[in-house]
Design an enzyme around this catalytic site. Structure first.
Site, mmCIF file in Angstrom:
data_model
loop_
_atom_site.group_PDB
_atom_site.id
_atom_site.type_symbol
_atom_site.label_atom_id
_atom_site.label_comp_id
_atom_site.label_asym_id
_atom_site.label_seq_id
_atom_site.Cartn_x
_atom_site.Cartn_y
_atom_site.Cartn_z
ATOM 1 C CG HIS A 1 15.546 -17.483 21.150
ATOM 2 N ND1 HIS A 1 14.267 -16.150 21.128
ATOM 3 C CD2 HIS A 1 14.670 -18.570 21.841
ATOM 4 C CE1 HIS A 1 13.277 -16.743 22.281
ATOM 5 N NE2 HIS A 1 13.588 -17.563 21.999
ATOM 6 C CD GLU B 1 15.037 -13.237 19.775
ATOM 7 O OE1 GLU B 1 15.605 -14.489 19.410
ATOM 8 O OE2 GLU B 1 14.618 -13.246 21.466
#
Length: 305
Positions: free
Chosen positions: A124, A198
């Site tokens: 992100h 992630e």
């Protein structure tokens, strides 16, 4: 979130898309930069963001520099400014503001030309929607997964937004069919899949070590690469100027060691890229095992999370 909080969130996002898109670009930039600066100044910013950045820097949360917190919040607010304005922009113009070095483009096009599909995995960071717009404008449609938000009206709003940018969206949960077989079918047809890699949204990810601490990351990118033969390429996006940004594409990850080893290898690349551009990593949620809630820990122990 409570029902009232969910409704207020939906109203807030709807207002953002209906109001911010009509502001002059300079005015929108000034407003969002100012809010980000104030939010991250003098010890400010979300506590969880400070904890997460402390892992990246290898320091205590108290030692995270105030200027990094300020820059992080400005970056985070920039993401939302661009998201709210993107539907009113010419998408070719939006894509022209994103740079990718020729060597990186050659790398992933070589993998794509093999006809076995291509998986882009990214954290992100920066504005992943802008990176997606670049991909659509330069390569073509790709498929991805959307987190099931509440209320449904908010989730549908985000789906419509990303579909308007040219993305094919599969719900992470609650869809007519699970996303995994649909993504695998796209890859077997030689298509492109992009996955944020992630944060373990499904709560049954692979244990990895990330910046020296234990956490879990989604198994999907590695599993898809192993089962379909698609290339798995780590991607990173970060901001380079007031309206410009860059994408990097790494070497394909070797998936021959299995899901756990492949996911750990992906985590290692994410470490390098996030460490190089920490201000643009928008991780405001608990990520590491040490920060998990007691309920999450219980579910893990019971094998249900």
């Amino acid at each position: 979130m409570s029902g009232l909080t969910e409704r207020l969130a939906d109203v807030g996002y709807a207002s953002g898309w209906s109001l911010v898109r009509h502001l002059p670009e300079g005015a929108a930039r000034a407003i969002f930069d100012r809010v980000g600066t104030v939010a991250g100044s003098r010890g400010g910013g979300p506590d969880q963001l400070r904890k997460n950045l402390a892992r990246v820097l290898g320091c205590t949360p108290a030692d995270v520099p105030d200027d990094l917190m300020r820059d992080s919040m400005r970056s985070y607010l920039r993401y939302w400014r661009e998201a709210f304005r993107m539907p009113s922009m010419d998408l070719a113009t939006a894509a022209s503001r994103v740079c990718m070095p020729d060597a990186d483009r050659d790398r992933f096009m070589t993998a794509l030309d093999k006809g076995k599909g291509l998986i882009f995995a990214l954290p992100h960071s920066g504005n992943w929607d802008a990176a997606g717009v670049w991909l659509v404008q330069n390569v073509g449609e790709f498929s991805t997964v959307a987190e099931r938000l509440k209320p449904d009206s908010l989730f549908e709003r985000f789906v419509r937004y990303r579909e308007s940018l040219g993305f094919e969206i599969f719900p992470l949960s609650g869809g007519q069919t699970p996303p995994y077989p649909q993504l695998a079918a796209r890859l077997r047809a030689g298509g492109v899949v992009c996955l944020l890699g992630e944060r373990d949204l499904a709560k049954h990810g692979v244990p990895v070590t990330f910046f020296g601490e234990k956490t879990r990351m989604p198994a999907g990118p590695a599993k898809l690469a192993i089962e379909t033969g698609a290339a798995l390429i780590p991607v990173h996006h970060w901001f380079t100027g007031p309206d410009t940004s860059q994408i990097s594409c790494g070497e394909p990850i070797d998936a021959s060691g299995g899901i756990d080893a492949t996911t750990q290898a992906l985590a290692a690349v994410f470490e390098t890229n996030i460490g190089a551009h920490p201000a643009d990593w928008h991780m405001l949620q608990p990520l590491w095992e040490a920060d998990w809630s007691s309920n999450r820990r219980r579910l893990i122990e019971e094998g249900r999370g």
